[in-house]
Design an enzyme around this catalytic site. Structure first.
Site, PDB file in Angstrom:
ATOM      1  N   GLN A  98      45.431 -19.991  -8.587  1.00 49.41           N
ATOM      2  CA  GLN A  98      45.849 -20.562  -6.796  1.00 49.41           C
ATOM      3  C   GLN A  98      44.382 -20.740  -6.061  1.00 49.41           C
ATOM      4  O   GLN A  98      44.056 -20.001  -6.146  1.00 49.41           O
ATOM      5  CB  GLN A  98      46.721 -20.011  -6.305  1.00 49.41           C
ATOM      6  CG  GLN A  98      47.369 -20.258  -4.777  1.00 49.41           C
ATOM      7  CD  GLN A  98      48.138 -19.390  -4.024  1.00 49.41           C
ATOM      8  OE1 GLN A  98      47.064 -18.636  -3.416  1.00 49.41           O
ATOM      9  NE2 GLN A  98      49.199 -19.295  -3.651  1.00 49.41           N
ATOM     10  N   HIS A 177      47.237 -24.122  -2.211  1.00 47.46           N
ATOM     11  CA  HIS A 177      47.838 -23.184  -1.417  1.00 47.46           C
ATOM     12  C   HIS A 177      48.129 -23.982  -0.425  1.00 47.46           C
ATOM     13  O   HIS A 177      46.675 -23.665   0.585  1.00 47.46           O
ATOM     14  CB  HIS A 177      47.482 -21.740  -1.193  1.00 47.46           C
ATOM     15  CG  HIS A 177      47.951 -21.245  -0.820  1.00 47.46           C
ATOM     16  ND1 HIS A 177      48.921 -20.632  -0.220  1.00 47.46           N
ATOM     17  CD2 HIS A 177      47.930 -19.412  -0.326  1.00 47.46           C
ATOM     18  CE1 HIS A 177      49.505 -18.922   0.591  1.00 47.46           C
ATOM     19  NE2 HIS A 177      48.629 -18.467   0.530  1.00 47.46           N
ATOM     20  N   ASN A 180      51.443 -19.918   4.423  1.00 40.73           N
ATOM     21  CA  ASN A 180      50.548 -18.840   4.500  1.00 40.73           C
ATOM     22  C   ASN A 180      49.526 -19.069   6.020  1.00 40.73           C
ATOM     23  O   ASN A 180      49.100 -17.602   6.192  1.00 40.73           O
ATOM     24  CB  ASN A 180      50.488 -17.615   3.698  1.00 40.73           C
ATOM     25  CG  ASN A 180      51.532 -17.232   2.673  1.00 40.73           C
ATOM     26  OD1 ASN A 180      53.141 -17.729   3.169  1.00 40.73           O
ATOM     27  ND2 ASN A 180      51.690 -16.559   1.935  1.00 40.73           N
ATOM     28  N   ARG A 229      52.099 -25.074  -3.471  1.00 44.05           N
ATOM     29  CA  ARG A 229      52.152 -24.208  -2.677  1.00 44.05           C
ATOM     30  C   ARG A 229      52.924 -24.459  -0.944  1.00 44.05           C
ATOM     31  O   ARG A 229      51.924 -24.561  -0.490  1.00 44.05           O
ATOM     32  CB  ARG A 229      52.289 -22.907  -3.168  1.00 44.05           C
ATOM     33  CG  ARG A 229      53.701 -21.580  -2.335  1.00 44.05           C
ATOM     34  CD  ARG A 229      52.461 -19.926  -2.568  1.00 44.05           C
ATOM     35  NE  ARG A 229      53.797 -19.195  -2.708  1.00 44.05           N
ATOM     36  CZ  ARG A 229      53.912 -17.922  -2.897  1.00 44.05           C
ATOM     37  NH1 ARG A 229      52.540 -17.826  -2.380  1.00 44.05           N
ATOM     38  NH2 ARG A 229      54.695 -17.177  -2.490  1.00 44.05           N
ATOM     39  N   GLY A 316      57.332 -11.427  -6.360  1.00 42.64           N
ATOM     40  CA  GLY A 316      56.062 -10.597  -6.158  1.00 42.64           C
ATOM     41  C   GLY A 316      56.401  -9.029  -6.464  1.00 42.64           C
ATOM     42  O   GLY A 316      55.766  -9.338  -7.507  1.00 42.64           O
TER      43      GLY A 316
END
Length: 360
Positions: A98, A177, A180, A229, A316
């Site tokens: 990632q 990524h 978030n 993601r 996770g």
């Protein structure tokens, strides 16, 4: 009926099952932001996952957002990651790197040993509310420096170079990524992207950075080795994204022709399921879902594959504490309890010492 324990072909990469180890920051890199021997052991222990997605790896020195996170921008880092991928492959697993640029989430103290006097950067000079942990304790996020147009393009090139390093290090692919509240997400969200140039303003311009990063990486290493993601509507890291439908519809529509390995959706709450399903209809490729669940709902998560909501399901903290999670899921437990005190930093404790089920 397809189950989470059935194999799947991920754009040419065969996976033994549809259970994914979600990316989780562990802050245990060694000097030079290099993964260690323990890192290799940690991931190899979890090689029974259909796919492992690593912790966030910064594609450039400026991309670091937390203490002791690893990079993929130096020869030393690339060589050390080869030790990790070799260990996972020897154990029969598959692993994607990632790539995570933290953007405004970070602090100058974390970058102080890097040349050039680095400072956190972002689409716009808008500080995040909150604090980040440093060697001197928690400190407030600072106001980031707004990237120039030339620096935006340089950052895209950094992602491409890191993806190239990932392939050289033996990874099966990379995940970008875009969730978030990190840099790609900061470009997508109107609260953090207040630009008036080609990289901001309209929905088309706000999704442009994500589209160009993904397109450039896919052109470099192949779309079949490239995933993205996203976390629509996720307010983590002080993101303001009150009406995400238009932006993410535009994003997925733009990416659909590329033929990516997968789209990984992280749900911030059960209320986002409707948007997840809408994006699934737009994306003809493989969907990885990290569902918004509360408590021990592993059976419900596995059912998401059975009912066609997702092609693969990601876990996770449950994977963090249970290195042999697929076996435990098949047996419906028991499960080790994650030790939150050892999530970030430290030694083998809470990292490689979680026990596997006894072999009978």
């Amino acid at each position: 009926m397809t189950t989470a324990f059935d194999p799947i072909d991920l754009s040419g990469t065969p996976l033994a099952n549809r259970i994914v180890m979600a990316p989780m920051t562990r802050s245990r890199a060694g000097a030079g932001r290099v993964p260690t021997v323990l890192t290799a052991e940690y991931y190899a222990q979890r090689a029974s996952a259909g796919l492992i997605i690593t912790e966030g790896i910064q594609p450039s020195p400026a991309g670091q957002g937390y203490p002791d996170t690893p990079g993929l921008h130096s020869a030393e880092q690339t060589a050390a990651w080869r030790r990790v991928t070799d260990a996972v492959h020897a154990a029969g697993g598959r692993i994607f790197a990632q790539l995570m640029h933290a953007g405004r989430i970070g602090h100058p103290d974390l970058l102080a040993d890097q040349p050039g006097g680095l400072h956190p950067v972002a689409p716009s000079a808008v500080a995040a509310e909150g604090q980040v942990y440093t060697a001197e304790g928690p400190k407030d996020f600072v106001t980031p420096r707004e990237l120039t147009d030339a620096e935006v393009r340089e950052t895209i090139a950094d992602f491409v170079a890191a993806a190239r390093n990932a392939v050289a290090a033996g990874f099966d692919g990379v995940e970008l990524h875009g969730a978030n509240g990190y840099l790609i997400h900061q470009f997508l969200a109107p609260g953090t992207n207040r630009r008036t140039d080609a990289w901001g303003g309209s929905v088309e311009n706000r999704v442009r950075f994500a589209v160009e990063v993904v397109t450039a990486v896919a052109a470099e290493i192949g779309p079949e080795r490239t995933g993205l993601r996203i976390s629509p509507g996720n307010g983590y890291n002080d993101i303001d994204e009150p009406e995400p439908e238009e932006a993410y519809t535009a994003l997925v529509t733009a990416l659909e022709p590329l033929g990516l390995a997968y789209l990984h959706v992280l749900e911030s709450s059960p209320a986002t399921r409707e948007l997840t399903l809408a994006l699934r209809k737009l994306f003809s490729g493989t969907l990885v879902l990290n569902p918004a669940t509360e408590g021990p709902t592993s059976a419900e998560d596995l059912a998401l594959v059975e009912n066609g909501t997702a092609d693969l399901v990601a876990f996770g903290a449950l994977f963090l504490a249970n290195p042999d999670l697929p076996a435990r899921l098949r047996a419906n437990g028991p499960y080790n309890t994650p030790d939150t005190a050892t999530f970030y930093g430290g030694d083998h404790r809470g990292y490689t010492d979680y026990p596997a089920l006894a072999v009978r």
